[in-house]
Motif scaffolding. Structure first.
Motif, short mmCIF file in Angstrom:
data_model
loop_
_atom_site.label_atom_id
_atom_site.label_comp_id
_atom_site.label_asym_id
_atom_site.label_seq_id
_atom_site.Cartn_x
_atom_site.Cartn_y
_atom_site.Cartn_z
N ASN A 1 0.83 -1.21 0.00
CA ASN A 1 0.00 0.00 0.00
C ASN A 1 0.86 1.24 0.00
O ASN A 1 2.04 1.20 0.31
CB ASN A 1 -0.89 -0.02 1.24
N LYS A 2 0.19 2.31 -0.33
CA LYS A 2 0.87 3.60 -0.32
C LYS A 2 1.27 3.96 1.11
O LYS A 2 0.61 3.53 2.06
CB LYS A 2 -0.08 4.69 -0.83
N THR A 3 2.29 4.76 1.21
CA THR A 3 2.63 5.32 2.52
C THR A 3 2.69 6.83 2.37
O THR A 3 2.96 7.36 1.29
CB THR A 3 3.98 4.81 3.05
N PHE A 4 2.40 7.52 3.47
CA PHE A 4 2.47 8.98 3.49
C PHE A 4 3.45 9.38 4.57
O PHE A 4 3.47 8.79 5.65
CB PHE A 4 1.08 9.58 3.78
N GLN A 5 4.24 10.38 4.26
CA GLN A 5 5.20 10.86 5.26
C GLN A 5 4.95 12.36 5.48
O GLN A 5 4.94 13.13 4.51
CB GLN A 5 6.61 10.61 4.77
N ILE A 6 4.73 12.73 6.76
CA ILE A 6 4.47 14.14 7.07
C ILE A 6 5.55 14.62 8.05
O ILE A 6 5.75 14.02 9.10
CB ILE A 6 3.07 14.34 7.71
N ASP A 7 6.23 15.70 7.69
CA ASP A 7 7.23 16.31 8.57
C ASP A 7 6.58 17.55 9.21
O ASP A 7 6.15 18.46 8.49
CB ASP A 7 8.46 16.75 7.77
N LEU B 1 -2.43 13.87 15.61
CA LEU B 1 -2.77 12.49 15.99
C LEU B 1 -4.13 12.44 16.67
O LEU B 1 -4.91 11.51 16.45
CB LEU B 1 -1.68 11.89 16.87
N VAL B 2 -4.44 13.45 17.50
CA VAL B 2 -5.74 13.49 18.17
C VAL B 2 -6.84 13.68 17.12
O VAL B 2 -7.87 12.99 17.13
CB VAL B 2 -5.77 14.63 19.22
N GLN B 3 -6.61 14.58 16.18
CA GLN B 3 -7.60 14.87 15.13
C GLN B 3 -7.91 13.63 14.27
O GLN B 3 -9.06 13.34 13.99
CB GLN B 3 -7.05 16.01 14.25
N LYS C 1 -2.36 2.96 16.57
CA LYS C 1 -0.90 2.95 16.70
C LYS C 1 -0.23 2.01 15.70
O LYS C 1 0.95 2.16 15.40
CB LYS C 1 -0.49 2.58 18.12
N THR C 2 -0.97 1.02 15.23
CA THR C 2 -0.38 0.05 14.30
C THR C 2 -0.27 0.60 12.87
O THR C 2 0.38 0.02 12.02
CB THR C 2 -1.21 -1.24 14.25
N THR C 3 -0.93 1.71 12.61
CA THR C 3 -0.96 2.21 11.23
C THR C 3 0.04 3.32 10.96
O THR C 3 0.09 3.83 9.86
CB THR C 3 -2.37 2.72 10.86
N TYR C 4 0.78 3.71 11.96
CA TYR C 4 1.78 4.75 11.71
C TYR C 4 3.04 4.51 12.53
O TYR C 4 3.05 3.74 13.48
CB TYR C 4 1.20 6.16 11.99
N TYR D 1 0.72 4.33 7.08
CA TYR D 1 0.51 3.27 6.08
C TYR D 1 -0.96 3.20 5.71
O TYR D 1 -1.82 3.07 6.59
CB TYR D 1 0.96 1.91 6.64
N GLU D 2 -1.21 3.24 4.40
CA GLU D 2 -2.59 3.15 3.92
C GLU D 2 -3.07 1.71 4.06
O GLU D 2 -2.32 0.79 3.78
CB GLU D 2 -2.64 3.56 2.45
N GLN D 3 -4.30 1.52 4.50
CA GLN D 3 -4.86 0.17 4.64
C GLN D 3 -5.57 -0.21 3.34
O GLN D 3 -6.07 0.68 2.63
CB GLN D 3 -5.85 0.12 5.81
#
Lengths: 254, 303
Positions: free
Chosen positions: B225-231, B242-244, B249-252, B262-264
């Protein structure tokens, strides 16, 4: 058959380019030169080692001494040198992976074994013939006597025994993974065979008699016909050894 | 139609099982990547295809004919480049190719022309240099020339690029790519970027099994799957985000101010993440989207 011819040509070229043929030829020619010369010089050598004023009668050398020297050199050194030169004839190709390209291009495994066998038989035959011709020429020059009348049976016996040993060299090299193990197998065969000659009751059956009775055959004290069984057993062992080589390579995972 | 079909192949060396029920097929004209770690059994499989090794169980079909161990009939369709090609060092490249051509039964009238052509293809000089003076890369190119000499329908290359420098690798991969559509190529490697660059299909061998097999484009879509990275600029933004999103916890994965998400399967995530950033009024330093690669597929397959 075409593959056998092509690979045999390659084997001969390789044998020449890697100088194995040259080494074998030089050594066997040297033997050929040394045999009559040593026989001729031996009385003087012995004389020079004796204390002065010793009265001993050293017999005059004959052609028999020259040929005795010939058989001794070929049996004790010549054959062993050929075994050392060719003990890795198959294992080297297998260990280096040289055969993979050809096997995947359709080369038959039997063509590999037969071409190597023909080459080693050829080198032995040519080396023996060269040494024989040089020895014969100089022996005639130094000792023009008629004492060595049964030369051909003696040479034939040695040649056939050499053919057997050369076949065992290919078998040893096919079975083993490297030259050292091949040398051990061929050397083991040679050593055990020599040991077996102490049993005089089996003399007429033992292929090793073909290389130990040469001088007796040369002098006519023994007749080659007495060794008919040994000759037949030798031919049988040559064929058996060749079949083992073919079978082992056919089942070898490369 | 398949050029090579392997069914339920098993092979052990002593007590060590190398191949355990391996099955896959290679369509005609494809460039097929055969991937696995060192010692996974790639070379063993290839040698079984070539009839150089005997399998314990299973069958290999090449162009509709069953491969028999020790018999080389099916090898007339195949060109093989071993991982470490070995040649007689006292020969020149032309002499070696002449010998190979004669053994493979090539017509005399074709031999010289064909040798010049393959030497030109692999960019090897047709001179009097003995093979003993060749570098590893030159030997690899000569190996390729040998493999292509009789214009095989199937070309099997066993880790051909692993010992080449970047330029040599590029040249080699270009040659392989140029064969697309004309020759079926089976190309084993553990260098995934090389596989991804030239192959259209792949099989991943792990623990004696084919874990995944198929078109690379399909596999990367379905098996990874695709992954996204945010700095982020500061940790407050990370926590607020993370609250929003309420991500499990297993998906990032968090590495200080960087989140890798990680996209599911079946749940497109990109737009949602952008919307959550907007809702939280966060302007990240960087937002990146990564398409799945063969490496992701491989790592997932051997988990």
């Amino acid at each position: 058959m075409k593959q056998l011819f092509i690979f045999s040509k390659k084997e001969l070229t390789e044998c020449i380019k890697t100088k194995r043929f040259l080494i074998a030829e030089i050594i066997f020619i040297l033997f050929g030169l040394m045999n009559p010369l040593l026989a001729k010089l031996m009385p003087r050598i012995i004389e020079s080692t004796l204390p002065k004023n010793t009265s001993t009668s050293i017999p005059t050398p004959t052609s028999l001494d020259s040929w005795t020297q010939f058989f001794k050199n070929i049996n004790q050194l010549g054959l062993i040198i050929l075994v050392i030169l060719f003990c890795d004839i198959v294992s080297r190709e297998l260990a280096n992976g040289y055969l993979i390209n050809f096997l995947t291009k359709g080369l038959s495994r039997w063509a590999i074994i037969l071409s190597k066998q023909f080459l080693i038989w050829f080198v032995w035959t040519i080396s023996l013939l060269t040494s024989f011709l040089v020895t014969a020429g100089y022996t005639r020059y130094y000792f023009n006597d008629q004492l060595s009348r049964h030369l051909f049976p003696a040479i034939f016996a040695l040649w056939l025994f050499g053919m057997l040993l050369m076949t065992v060299v290919v078998t040893g090299s096919t079975i083993s993974a490297n030259g050292a193990k091949g040398l051990f197998l061929s050397g083991g065969f040679y050593a055990l065979g020599l040991f077996s000659t102490i049993f005089t009751t089996t003399k007429s059956y033992n292929p090793f008699s073909l290389m130990t009775q040469n001088v007796q055959l040369l002098q006519g004290k023994q007749n080659l016909a007495n060794y008919g069984s040994a000759l037949l057993i030798t031919v049988f062992l040559i064929i058996t050894s060749l079949i083992i080589s073919l079978t082992v390579l056919n089942h070898k995972q490369i | 139609m398949n050029a090579v079909t392997i069914n339920h192949l098993k092979k052990s060396f002593g007590s060590k099982s190398i191949l355990n029920d391996v099955s896959f097929s290679v369509p005609q004209g494809s460039i097929f990547g055969f991937v696995g770690e060192n010692g996974a059994g790639k070379t063993t499989t290839m040698k079984i295809i070539l009839g150089l090794l005997e399998s314990d169980q299973g069958e290999v079909i090449v162009n509709g004919q069953q491969v028999r161990y020790g018999r080389s009939l099916t090898n007339r369709f195949i060109g093989y480049l071993p991982d470490v090609p070995a040649f007689y060092p006292y020969m020149t490249a032309r002499q070696y190719l002449q010998l190979t051509a004669a053994i493979s039964g090539m017509a005399h009238t074709q031999i010289d022309r064909r040798i010049s052509s393959v030497l030109n293809t692999v960019q090897l000089k047709d001179d009097l240099t003995k093979i003993r003076g060749y570098s590893r890369g030159m030997k690899q190119r000569l190996g390729m020339a040998v493999a292509m000499l009789n214009q095989p329908q199937i070309l099997i290359c066993d880790e051909p690029t692993s010992a080449l420098d970047p330029l040599g690798r590029k040249a080699f991969l270009d040659i392989l790519a140029s064969l697309r559509g004309q020759t079926t190529v089976i190309f084993s490697s553990h260098i995934l970027s090389d596989i991804e660059r030239v192959c259209d299909r792949v099989a991943i061998l792990h623990n004696g099994h084919i874990q995944v097999s198929g078109k690379i484009s399909t596999l990367t879509q379905t098996h990874s799957n695709k992954t996204f990275q945010i700095d982020f600029v500061n940790s407050t933004d990370v926590n607020k985000f993370l609250v929003q999103t309420g991500l499990s916890k297993t998906t990032y994965k968090q590495d200080q101010l960087t989140l890798t998400i990680y996209e599911q399967p079946g749940q497109p995530l990109g737009e949602l993440l952008l919307a959550d950033l907007s809702k939280s009024r966060i302007v990240p330093k960087q937002f990146q989207q990564f398409e799945p690669s063969l490496e992701d597929v491989f790592l997932e397959a051997i988990k």
